[in-house]
Design an enzyme around this catalytic site. Structure first.
Site, PDB file in Angstrom:
ATOM      1  N   GLU A 142      36.432  40.400  38.941  1.00 48.02           N
ATOM      2  CA  GLU A 142      36.257  39.067  38.345  1.00 48.02           C
ATOM      3  C   GLU A 142      35.248  38.211  39.111  1.00 48.02           C
ATOM      4  O   GLU A 142      35.563  37.114  39.574  1.00 48.02           O
ATOM      5  CB  GLU A 142      37.593  38.351  38.212  1.00 48.02           C
ATOM      6  CG  GLU A 142      38.521  39.058  37.244  1.00 48.02           C
ATOM      7  CD  GLU A 142      39.736  38.232  36.851  1.00 48.02           C
ATOM      8  OE1 GLU A 142      40.157  37.377  37.634  1.00 48.02           O
ATOM      9  OE2 GLU A 142      40.260  38.455  35.745  1.00 48.02           O
ATOM     10  N   GLU A 299      41.917  44.640  32.020  1.00 48.13           N
ATOM     11  CA  GLU A 299      43.260  44.153  32.319  1.00 48.13           C
ATOM     12  C   GLU A 299      43.818  43.584  31.020  1.00 48.13           C
ATOM     13  O   GLU A 299      43.161  42.764  30.375  1.00 48.13           O
ATOM     14  CB  GLU A 299      43.229  43.052  33.375  1.00 48.13           C
ATOM     15  CG  GLU A 299      42.711  43.527  34.711  1.00 48.13           C
ATOM     16  CD  GLU A 299      42.720  42.431  35.776  1.00 48.13           C
ATOM     17  OE1 GLU A 299      43.354  41.385  35.575  1.00 48.13           O
ATOM     18  OE2 GLU A 299      42.064  42.636  36.807  1.00 48.13           O
TER      19      GLU A 299
HETATM   20  C1  GLA Z   1      43.033  38.609  37.134  1.00 51.97           C
HETATM   21  C2  GLA Z   1      42.760  39.534  38.285  1.00 51.97           C
HETATM   22  C3  GLA Z   1      43.912  40.400  38.642  1.00 51.97           C
HETATM   23  C4  GLA Z   1      45.169  39.609  38.589  1.00 51.97           C
HETATM   24  C5  GLA Z   1      45.326  39.053  37.211  1.00 51.97           C
HETATM   25  C6  GLA Z   1      46.634  38.381  36.981  1.00 51.97           C
HETATM   26  O1  GLA Z   1      42.690  39.055  35.895  1.00 51.97           O
HETATM   27  O2  GLA Z   1      41.640  40.349  38.093  1.00 51.97           O
HETATM   28  O3  GLA Z   1      43.721  40.920  39.920  1.00 51.97           O
HETATM   29  O4  GLA Z   1      45.119  38.609  39.555  1.00 51.97           O
HETATM   30  O5  GLA Z   1      44.306  38.123  37.045  1.00 51.97           O
HETATM   31  O6  GLA Z   1      46.902  37.372  37.837  1.00 51.97           O
END
Ligand code: GLA
Ligand code: ZN
Length: 656
Positions: A142, A299
């Protein structure tokens, strides 16, 4: 179509690894993502690498024929690095350095961080790039456009500006630094925008700083990808992205990566506001639009969210499976669930995975297992993509400029994009969300909301499209700014005025107040936030204001320009207006519409040129009944159907 999970071998005892892999294999998991936060285990001391556990973790899954998405761990440098090089931590707008012990706080420009980041990436690439178990690589985690103000970032920003403007005089002129005696006489006086008060900062400086940090983030991703590709040119490299306060410029970020991947957390509770409730379809379409190619979800929502916010409700029955299929309906080819099991330690212990702390697979897991069971049936759509008649233009620059100067109470660039998206989606058509300088010739209608900051390529692109017969819909706050984020000294919508055939004689930023407009057919709608008072040139009025001193003046216009048509919506309305408007545009431009779709039912089509697969997703809490125009073959349960009965969050996929 592949279903995967995000897994953290470094967080669990070895005994669990095998049991987890066995259960994954039995469930039908095809991909496992690992490693994005594990730097301290991969390089416990400076230059001392330990890959034995990762070898073992990889083979733990690959022996079940599961593919691995291997991540570079650069989001979390180990503490030894901070001890020796404390200045690799980001500095905030207020000048104070962030604290260690969290993640993503390293400065992507800090030379020593970069030295180590490149080295660990290279080590991983050398060891695994040709390992057949590695299905794809994820760079970092991210990545955002961090507003870091450390010494290094200051220096680079100065270089970046000089590179763009040649000298200080040009920068002074472009920024209008004479205002408040801010003229630079020495390059060292250039500072990133600082904290207090935000609204007193020069908008030109703020936009350039935002562009600079977007460039740096993209450069980081690109540099890391090159290291991996050097070891294996065929490696598939991505990074997982998100929407946040410091949203990266997706178009730049992915320009040199192989595919887009997105972290998808759709809402568990639906709202009555349809612009909002279909918002996840919106984000998915936006992700597909970044490279105008299918993408991955890296995700996917798996349980109650929480941790750094109060916990949210648990996904309703149907949502685990339904939202994963919804992502596929919008172009995702792989969906990875975050995460296999909920962490029982660390800051994120309440961001739930598929399996709860108890380690007893429950309702959500069972639904995920069902998703894994049906995934092989979706193999026929693997080679399909979405083809759309409608496009909405999204510009990162405009989004950034509106964040810097939010215009009026309630005004939101994204809200406008979402409303148009929801309005067209209600008629069961595919909608693309693409950059303003992309090829528009294939679309029957293009919505270009609030084209605020002038960009020559984009403006010419829109003109070209209309000149050749396209239909464009523009909205208030278009043509306001020059590329430096200064106001253009011409009647609005300035560069677009000729095509719009009307001009703004005055505007009224009404904020949360509501007024009324009435369209040519006598329908009345509430409008809000902004009222452009329009004077007609060659355009005709489509709707007029009914309130205030400008009652009777045009609010929405339509102009024939060359072979095309240009609409201008000088205000912001609610869903009823956009729905009706989209319906009219579709009629005018000959885009086929599905009528009377039950509320919340989303319809998209993926095609391979020969066969069309229609997705019907019931994104609502009520059952939905749909009558198909003819009997069609369901690829989910291998039968012909002419009626669909969809439970809440159910998906049906039929071959046309
Ligand atoms: C983001 C991050 C994950 C996790 C999720 C949920 O998408 O990439 O590592 O922290 O949020 O909290
Ligand atoms: Zn920095």
């Amino acid at each position: 179509m592949k279903i995967g999970v995000d897994y953290y071998p470094e967080q669990w005892d070895r005994e669990l690894w095998k049991a987890d892999a066995d259960l994954m294999a039995r469930t039908g998991v095809r991909l496992v993502r690992i490693g994005e936060f594990a730097w301290s285990r991969l390089e416990p001391k400076d230059g001392e690498f330990d890959f034995t556990w990762l070898d073992e973790a990889i083979s733990n899954f690959s022996r079940h024929a599961m593919g691995i998405v291997l991540c570079t761990p650069t989001s979390c440098p180990p503490l030894w690095m901070y001890e020796t090089y404390p200045d690799i931590v980001q500095v905030g707008a207020d000048g104070s350095r962030l604290q260690t012990g969290i993640r993503a706080h390293r400065c992507l420009n800090a030379p020593m961080f970069l030295y180590y980041a490149k080295r660990i990436t290279e080590q991983l690439a050398k060891r695994y790039a040709n390992n057949p178990a590695i299905a794809a690589w994820q760079i970092d985690n991210e990545l955002e456009s961090y507003p870091c103000t450390c010494e290094e970032c200051r220096g680079l920003f100065r270089d970046w500006l000089i590179d763009k403007y040649d000298d200080l005089n040009n920068i002074n002129a472009a920024f209008g630094n004479i205002v408040w005696s801010g003229e630079y006489s020495d390059i060292s006086q250039i500072q990133p925008p600082n904290a207090y008060p935000k609204a007193w900062q020069n908008p030109a400086l703020c936009l350039e700083y935002s562009r600079f940090s977007a460039d740096m983030t993209a450069k980081f991703a690109n540099d890391m990808a090159m290291i991996i590709k050097r070891e294996n040119p065929r490696a598939k490299v991505t990074t997982n992205t998100l929407f946040s306060e410091n949203t990266p410029d997706f178009y730049k970020l992915f320009s040199n990566l192989d595919f887009v991947s997105y972290d998808n957390y759709p809402p568990v509770r639906l709202t009555d506001d349809e612009g909002m409730s279909s918002s996840h379809a919106f984000y998915l379409d936006m992700m597909r639009g970044v490279k105008q190619k299918n993408f991955w979800v890296m995700e996917q929502l798996s349980g109650p969210t929480g941790s750094w916010m109060p916990m949210g409700p648990t996904p309703r029955p149907g949502q685990i499976k339904g939202y994963a299929l919804q992502a596929m309906a919008h172009g995702a080819d792989t969906v990875m669930h975050f995460r296999w099991r909920t962490a029982n330690k660390g800051a994120e212990m309440y961001w739930h995975g598929l399996i709860d702390h108890s380690n007893v697979p429950g309702r959500r897991f069972n639904e995920f297992a069902e998703l894994c069971r049906i995934a092989p049936k979706l193999s026929v759509i693997e080679t399909t993509e979405l083809v759309s008649d409608v496009a909405i233009l999204y510009s990162h620059d405009n989004a950034a400029a509106f964040r810097i100067q939010p215009q009026t109470e309630g005004f939101s660039y994204f809200e406008q994009l979402r409303y148009f998206h929801a309005a067209f989606s209600k008629y069961g058509v595919n909608v693309d969300i693409v950059p303003p300088d992309s090829d528009l010739s294939k679309y029957k209608a293009v919505v270009a909301p609030s084209m605020y900051v002038y960009d020559k390529n984009s403006a010419e692109n829109i003109y070209r499209y209309v000149i050749k017969g396209g239909t464009v819909i523009m909205t208030a706050r278009s043509g306001v700014k020059d590329p430096c984020n200064n106001c253009i000294m011409e009647p609005l919508p300035t560069v677009y005025r000729e095509m719009i055939g009307a001009e703004v004689s005055e505007y009224d930023p009404i904020g949360k107040e509501e007024q009324t407009i009435v369209d040519f057919a006598g329908n009345s709608y509430k409008c809000r936030q902004w009222c452009d008072i329009l004077e007609l040139g060659t355009a005709r009025a489509y709707a007029e204001y009914r309130d205030s001193f400008y009652s009777g003046k045009p609010a929405v216009t339509m102009n024939r320009y060359c072979s095309g048509v240009a609409y201008y919506i000088g205000t912001v309305c609610h869903m009823d207006f956009y729905e009706k408007f989209a319906g009219n545009i579709m009629k005018q431009t000959g885009i086929p519409r599905l009528k009377d779709l039950p509320k919340g039912v989303e319809v998209t089509t993926r095609t391979n040129g020969l066969d069309d697969y229609i997705f019907f997703f019931n994104n609502s809490e009520q059952e939905a009944d749909i009558t198909l125009p003819k009997a069609m073959f369901s690829i989910l349960d291998d039968t012909e159907k002419d009626k669909l009965k969809l439970k809440p969050f159910d998906m049906e996929i039929v071959r046309k």
